[in-house]
Design a protein around this motif. Structure first.
Motif, PDB file in Angstrom:
ATOM      1  N   TYR A 222       0.892  -1.207  -0.103  1.00 54.41           N
ATOM      2  CA  TYR A 222       0.094  -0.156  -0.128  1.00 54.41           C
ATOM      3  C   TYR A 222       0.990   1.258  -0.180  1.00 54.41           C
ATOM      4  O   TYR A 222       0.590   2.207  -0.877  1.00 54.41           O
ATOM      5  CB  TYR A 222      -1.069  -0.091   1.202  1.00 54.41           C
TER       6      TYR A 222
ATOM      7  N   GLN B 256       0.971   4.164  -2.932  1.00 53.97           N
ATOM      8  CA  GLN B 256       0.652   5.495  -2.603  1.00 53.97           C
ATOM      9  C   GLN B 256       1.710   6.567  -2.950  1.00 53.97           C
ATOM     10  O   GLN B 256       1.687   7.593  -3.381  1.00 53.97           O
ATOM     11  CB  GLN B 256       0.185   5.767  -1.101  1.00 53.97           C
TER      12      GLN B 256
ATOM     13  N   LYS C 112       1.711   6.874  -6.629  1.00 54.95           N
ATOM     14  CA  LYS C 112       0.493   7.689  -6.953  1.00 54.95           C
ATOM     15  C   LYS C 112       0.832   9.121  -6.934  1.00 54.95           C
ATOM     16  O   LYS C 112       0.672   9.982  -7.638  1.00 54.95           O
ATOM     17  CB  LYS C 112      -0.825   7.248  -6.318  1.00 54.95           C
TER      18      LYS C 112
ATOM     19  N   GLN D  52     -19.551  -2.609   7.444  1.00 55.91           N
ATOM     20  CA  GLN D  52     -19.172  -2.196   6.109  1.00 55.91           C
ATOM     21  C   GLN D  52     -17.742  -2.140   5.644  1.00 55.91           C
ATOM     22  O   GLN D  52     -17.424  -1.979   4.560  1.00 55.91           O
ATOM     23  CB  GLN D  52     -19.700  -0.708   6.163  1.00 55.91           C
ATOM     24  N   CYS D  53     -16.841  -2.192   6.821  1.00 60.22           N
ATOM     25  CA  CYS D  53     -15.449  -1.894   6.463  1.00 60.22           C
ATOM     26  C   CYS D  53     -14.676  -3.160   6.442  1.00 60.22           C
ATOM     27  O   CYS D  53     -13.511  -3.213   5.860  1.00 60.22           O
ATOM     28  CB  CYS D  53     -14.824  -0.857   7.221  1.00 60.22           C
TER      29      CYS D  53
ATOM     30  N   CYS E 120     -12.524  -5.609   3.904  1.00 57.39           N
ATOM     31  CA  CYS E 120     -11.569  -5.483   3.273  1.00 57.39           C
ATOM     32  C   CYS E 120     -10.341  -5.337   4.154  1.00 57.39           C
ATOM     33  O   CYS E 120      -9.022  -5.574   4.171  1.00 57.39           O
ATOM     34  CB  CYS E 120     -11.656  -4.561   2.268  1.00 57.39           C
ATOM     35  N   HIS E 121     -10.788  -4.227   5.036  1.00 56.04           N
ATOM     36  CA  HIS E 121      -9.546  -3.778   6.150  1.00 56.04           C
ATOM     37  C   HIS E 121      -9.523  -4.784   7.362  1.00 56.04           C
ATOM     38  O   HIS E 121      -8.588  -4.573   8.358  1.00 56.04           O
ATOM     39  CB  HIS E 121      -9.938  -2.488   6.733  1.00 56.04           C
TER      40      HIS E 121
ATOM     41  N   TYR F 224      -6.967  12.687  10.080  1.00 52.59           N
ATOM     42  CA  TYR F 224      -6.537  12.372   8.940  1.00 52.59           C
ATOM     43  C   TYR F 224      -7.636  11.331   8.117  1.00 52.59           C
ATOM     44  O   TYR F 224      -8.049  11.488   6.999  1.00 52.59           O
ATOM     45  CB  TYR F 224      -5.021  11.671   8.880  1.00 52.59           C
TER      46      TYR F 224
ATOM     47  N   ARG G 140      -7.648  13.045  -4.405  1.00 56.08           N
ATOM     48  CA  ARG G 140      -7.392  11.633  -4.376  1.00 56.08           C
ATOM     49  C   ARG G 140      -8.750  10.716  -4.810  1.00 56.08           C
ATOM     50  O   ARG G 140     -10.051  11.243  -4.391  1.00 56.08           O
ATOM     51  CB  ARG G 140      -7.378  11.010  -2.808  1.00 56.08           C
TER      52      ARG G 140
ATOM     53  N   MET H  80     -13.412   2.938  -2.696  1.00 54.33           N
ATOM     54  CA  MET H  80     -13.841   3.746  -1.474  1.00 54.33           C
ATOM     55  C   MET H  80     -14.908   4.644  -1.637  1.00 54.33           C
ATOM     56  O   MET H  80     -15.902   4.763  -0.704  1.00 54.33           O
ATOM     57  CB  MET H  80     -12.692   4.299  -0.957  1.00 54.33           C
TER      58      MET H  80
ATOM     59  N   ILE I 238     -18.449   3.616  -1.244  1.00 56.32           N
ATOM     60  CA  ILE I 238     -18.758   2.754   0.070  1.00 56.32           C
ATOM     61  C   ILE I 238     -19.268   3.765   1.078  1.00 56.32           C
ATOM     62  O   ILE I 238     -19.904   3.540   2.087  1.00 56.32           O
ATOM     63  CB  ILE I 238     -17.503   1.751   0.434  1.00 56.32           C
TER      64      ILE I 238
HETATM   65  C1  HEC Z   1     -13.729  -3.581  -1.041  1.00 53.64           C
HETATM   66  C2  HEC Z   1     -12.709  -3.317  -0.143  1.00 53.64           C
HETATM   67  C3  HEC Z   1     -13.004  -2.153   0.746  1.00 53.64           C
HETATM   68  C4  HEC Z   1     -14.022  -1.873   1.763  1.00 53.64           C
HETATM   69  C5  HEC Z   1     -15.294  -2.615   1.965  1.00 53.64           C
HETATM   70  C6  HEC Z   1     -13.524  -0.771   2.246  1.00 53.64           C
HETATM   71  N1  HEC Z   1     -12.273  -0.177   1.897  1.00 53.64           N
HETATM   72 FE1  HEC Z   1     -11.477   1.482   2.774  1.00 53.64          FE
HETATM   73  N2  HEC Z   1      -9.923   0.832   1.155  1.00 53.64           N
HETATM   74  C7  HEC Z   1     -10.215  -0.027   0.131  1.00 53.64           C
HETATM   75  C8  HEC Z   1      -9.029   0.369  -0.853  1.00 53.64           C
HETATM   76  C9  HEC Z   1      -8.621  -0.406  -2.094  1.00 53.64           C
HETATM   77  C10 HEC Z   1      -8.093   1.495  -0.328  1.00 53.64           C
HETATM   78  C11 HEC Z   1      -7.028   2.291  -1.078  1.00 53.64           C
HETATM   79  C12 HEC Z   1      -7.583   3.447  -1.963  1.00 53.64           C
HETATM   80  C13 HEC Z   1      -6.497   4.082  -2.764  1.00 53.64           C
HETATM   81  O1  HEC Z   1      -5.973   3.310  -3.662  1.00 53.64           O
HETATM   82  O2  HEC Z   1      -6.225   5.297  -2.270  1.00 53.64           O
HETATM   83  C14 HEC Z   1      -8.812   2.143   0.974  1.00 53.64           C
HETATM   84  C15 HEC Z   1      -8.350   2.991   1.688  1.00 53.64           C
HETATM   85  C16 HEC Z   1      -9.196   3.574   2.856  1.00 53.64           C
HETATM   86  C17 HEC Z   1      -8.406   4.515   3.666  1.00 53.64           C
HETATM   87  C18 HEC Z   1      -7.317   5.299   3.332  1.00 53.64           C
HETATM   88  C19 HEC Z   1      -6.309   4.821   4.114  1.00 53.64           C
HETATM   89  C20 HEC Z   1      -4.977   5.945   4.245  1.00 53.64           C
HETATM   90  O3  HEC Z   1      -3.849   5.501   4.926  1.00 53.64           O
HETATM   91  O4  HEC Z   1      -5.014   6.640   3.625  1.00 53.64           O
HETATM   92  C21 HEC Z   1      -9.460   4.561   4.599  1.00 53.64           C
HETATM   93  C22 HEC Z   1      -9.185   5.456   5.832  1.00 53.64           C
HETATM   94  C23 HEC Z   1     -10.503   3.628   4.452  1.00 53.64           C
HETATM   95  N3  HEC Z   1     -10.152   2.933   3.486  1.00 53.64           N
HETATM   96  C24 HEC Z   1     -11.360   3.491   5.361  1.00 53.64           C
HETATM   97  C25 HEC Z   1     -12.501   2.424   5.016  1.00 53.64           C
HETATM   98  C26 HEC Z   1     -13.950   2.538   5.877  1.00 53.64           C
HETATM   99  C27 HEC Z   1     -14.176   3.412   7.002  1.00 53.64           C
HETATM  100  C28 HEC Z   1     -14.677   1.695   5.318  1.00 53.64           C
HETATM  101  C29 HEC Z   1     -15.886   1.329   5.585  1.00 53.64           C
HETATM  102  C30 HEC Z   1     -16.979   2.388   5.693  1.00 53.64           C
HETATM  103  C31 HEC Z   1     -13.837   0.935   4.150  1.00 53.64           C
HETATM  104  N4  HEC Z   1     -12.540   1.625   4.072  1.00 53.64           N
HETATM  105  C32 HEC Z   1     -14.352  -0.134   3.542  1.00 53.64           C
HETATM  106  C33 HEC Z   1     -10.976  -0.950   0.013  1.00 53.64           C
HETATM  107  C34 HEC Z   1     -11.917  -1.046   1.020  1.00 53.64           C
END
Ligand code: HEC
Ligand code: HEC
Length: 222
Positions: free
Chosen positions: A84, A88, A91, A146-147, A150-151, A171, A194, A199, A202
């Motif tokens: 990751y 970034q 990017k 919801q999150c 993936c995370h 942040y 960005r 994201m 979602i």
């Molecule tokens: C289907 C998979 C998926 C789900 C579900 C998901 N994310 Fe993500 N998330 C990603 C991806 C892929 C990225 C990277 C985006 C990029 O390329 O900049 C990301 C990036 C992020 C980041 C940025 C991290 C950073 O260090 O900048 C945050 C914060 C985040 N997600 C929070 C959430 C939250 C809160 C939820 C639920 C509401 C969520 N995500 C649900 C895939 C997901």
């Protein structure tokens, strides 16, 4: 004769430049492979960490020498998934993600610098930020439903998803707001700070209050 050499030079240039142009936006799997190769032996991992530490001096004013941010709007890099991080940094260096300081710093990095920085920060440990516990409790349910797919339930991410556990809440809040506002706007994506096709949909429907709750919950995950 002169023309022949001109043609030859052009052909050689095209031959070498084509793979560079097509490799301009490497996908996650390519980046994962590069990171894996660099850490294939304990010695090469160690060298990479040391070289990264040297480079990280430039970054320490904002990200802390150990990758723990010194400012609320600056993300922690410690313990972050190296693929990751590398993605970034790429990017920022080609302008797909926009931040004045980060764009100017990243465009001067060699490929090796980028990889070493990613591996260095991954090897550091995250210090927990201070969190509003009441808000955090309210964010739990949205996060888990919801999150977490993936995370991760504990926010630790995976090879292709960012670690978000212990991330600076301000942040995270700002970032989620950017994704949400992009999703609700028709203006040109390439001008946004960005973008993320994943994201944006979602977080599209959340209010500021809900994003604040989720950010607090994420920040206290260990
Ligand atoms: C289907 C998979 C998926 C789900 C579900 C998901 N994310 Fe993500 N998330 C990603 C991806 C892929 C990225 C990277 C985006 C990029 O390329 O900049 C990301 C990036 C992020 C980041 C940025 C991290 C950073 O260090 O900048 C945050 C914060 C985040 N997600 C929070 C959430 C939250 C809160 C939820 C639920 C509401 C969520 N995500 C649900 C895939 C997901
Ligand atoms: C003047 C302060 C400053 C300096 C110096 C700085 N950064 Fe940043 N960095 C930021 C800010 C602010 C962001 C968040 C940008 C945004 O909101 O999208 C960021 C974001 C990042 C991210 C994305 C993290 C994530 O979770 O998505 C990486 C990686 C990064 N910086 C690496 C570096 C490296 C490597 C250096 C040193 C060569 C460096 N930064 C120097 C301020 C700084």
């Amino acid at each position: 004769m002169h023309d022949f050499y001109r043609l030859l030079t052009s052909l050689i240039l095209i031959f070498f430049l084509c793979p560079i142009v097509s490799a301009k936006e490497p996908d996650i799997n390519q980046l994962a492979l590069i990171i894996m190769q660099k850490q294939s032996t304990p010695e090469s991992r160690h060298q990479s960490i040391e070289a990264g530490r040297d480079r990280a001096l430039l970054c320490s004013v904002c990200h802390g020498i150990d990758g723990n941010s010194t400012r609320p709007e600056v993300p922690n890099l410690a313990g972050q998934n190296p693929v990751y991080l590398l993605d970034q940094i790429e990017k920022f260096s080609d302008g797909r993600r926009k931040n004045y300081v980060m764009n100017s710093l990243a465009k001067d990095f060699s490929s090796d610098d980028k990889i070493n920085l990613a591996i260095y920060y991954n090897s550091m440990s995250v210090k927990m930020p201070t969190v509003n516990n009441k808000l955090a409790t309210q964010g739990k349910q949205i996060y888990e439903t919801q999150c977490s797919s993936c995370h991760g339930m504990r926010g630790t991410g995976s090879i292709s998803f960012a670690r978000i556990a212990g991330q600076q809440p301000i942040y995270v809040f700002t970032t989620l707001k950017q994704f949400r506002d992009n999703a609700n706007s028709d203006s040109d994506k390439s001008l946004k700070k960005r973008n993320s096709n994943i994201m944006e949909p979602i977080v599209k429907q959340y209010s500021d209050k809900e994003l604040e709750m989720i950010s607090a919950y994420i920040a206290q995950l260990q």
